[in-house]
Design an enzyme around this catalytic site. Structure first.
Site, PDB file in Angstrom:
ATOM      1  N   ARG A   1       0.737  -0.605   0.029  1.00 14.83           N
ATOM      2  CA  ARG A   1      -0.123  -0.276  -0.174  1.00 14.83           C
ATOM      3  C   ARG A   1       0.861   1.548   0.305  1.00 14.83           C
ATOM      4  NH1 ARG A   1      -4.659   0.740   3.617  1.00 14.83           N
ATOM      5  NH2 ARG A   1      -3.703   0.359   5.491  1.00 14.83           N
ATOM      6  N   ASP A   2       2.455   0.960  -0.078  1.00 12.35           N
ATOM      7  CA  ASP A   2       2.665   1.989   0.267  1.00 12.35           C
ATOM      8  C   ASP A   2       3.675   2.496  -0.882  1.00 12.35           C
ATOM      9  OD1 ASP A   2       3.768   5.083   0.702  1.00 12.35           O
ATOM     10  OD2 ASP A   2       4.584   4.819   1.993  1.00 12.35           O
ATOM     11  N   VAL A   3       4.308   1.597  -1.774  1.00 12.44           N
ATOM     12  CA  VAL A   3       5.006   0.984  -2.880  1.00 12.44           C
ATOM     13  C   VAL A   3       5.821   3.143  -3.501  1.00 12.44           C
ATOM     14  CG1 VAL A   3       5.707   0.212  -5.345  1.00 12.44           C
ATOM     15  CG2 VAL A   3       4.487  -0.422  -3.306  1.00 12.44           C
TER      16      VAL A   3
END
Length: 308
Positions: free
Chosen positions: A150-152
């Protein structure tokens, strides 16, 4: 040597040091994610206030404590060369009646974040593809375990002399769970997949969108869209089609096509992370080897066609 642990050119340049800061959804700034004790604390994973009194995490847990727990649980069961490894997590007993403090001990990773690497300008296409192939391979391992990152983004990818490490699972979540928390979407606006802006369940495809943005930025030296505000960036994610890459000598057409697939607006139109990793890694092979592999794949597929 290519593959999950293949070295990345230029990765051993000196970087800074990060002791687990959180910003824009979660970030490891600098060049070192440390798993040992330093100055009475835990560098890398760090300390977090709070905990639970039932033998787990006791009392009031701060945002940092929540994220530390989420990261430990998400990464603790993963063993992959492109994912930072968690060695231990638990609680440090409090002194003089103070609540216990949760901690996590993580793998020592030295190198530069991809954000720091990007500061040098566009990367050679082979370096870009190798980095993103390894990011996708790490994500595929997480997805196989039921977890979406969820935070690439560049700040959460460490480029080392031995390959790439995916960092900071602090806002990761189980695939299929609710994506919003108290009406808020966690993450970094510049790298949010369109479907995350509309609510719905956590999807692995959102991470693939992030890989597409990393690959575009690595190859072009810039993001697909020029946006000066969060509102403009959100509108671009939802409605703007990414422009074609500039002409890059030697870049296999399959990479350009894959990039467009990764940035598809609808999540079901994107390939799985494992497929992204396979295609990117295969594109690094000599043309003759790629053609031979394609022929073998075609023969296997042809044998599957039922006779009439």
């Amino acid at each position: 040597m290519d593959g999950p642990g293949a070295p990345v050119a230029g990765a051993d340049a000196p970087g800074g040091r990060a002791d687990g800061g959180w910003a824009d959804g979660g970030r490891a700034d600098g060049g070192r994610a440390d798993g040992g004790r330093a100055g009475g604390g835990w560098a890398g994973g760090g300390w977090a206030d709070g905990g639970r009194a039932d033998g787990g995490w006791s009392g009031e847990v701060s945002a940092g404590g929540d994220r530390l727990r989420v990261e430990a649980r998400a990464v603790g069961g993963l063993r992959h060369p492109n994912v930072v490894e968690v060695y231990e997590f638990g609680e440090e007993p409090g002194e003089f009646g103070a609540p216990a403090t949760p901690y996590v001990v993580m793998e020592l990773v030295e190198g530069r974040t991809l954000a720091q690497v990007f500061a040098d300008g566009p990367l050679p296409w082979r370096t870009s593809v190798r980095i993103c192939s390894q990011v996708a391979a790490g994500l595929a391992a997480a997805h196989a375990g039921g977890v979406a990152h969820r935070d690439v983004k560049p700040g959460n990818v460490m480029v080392t002399s031995g390959g790439v490490k995916l960092l900071d699972f602090g806002i990761s979540a189980p695939i299929g769970s609710a994506d919003e928390q108290d009406g808020e979407v966690l993450g970094t606006p510049a790298y949010l997949a369109p479907e995350r802006l509309d609510g719905g369940p956590v999807r692995a495809a959102a991470d693939v969108y992030g890989v597409g943005l990393l690959l575009y930025r690595a190859l072009a030296g810039r993001m697909p869209w020029q946006a000066s505000t969060v509102t403009e960036m959100v509108r671009a994610h939802l409605y703007a089609e990414p422009p074609a890459l500039p002409v890059i000598e030697g870049l296999p057409p399959v990479v350009s096509a894959l990039l467009q697939d990764c940035l598809a607006k609808r999540p079901h139109q994107r390939p799985a992370a494992a497929e992204v990793a396979r295609i990117l890694e295969d594109s690094l092979r000599p043309v003759s080897a790629r053609l031979s592999s394609s022929r073998r794949h075609f023969r296997r597929e042809r044998r599957k066609v039922p006779s009439r």
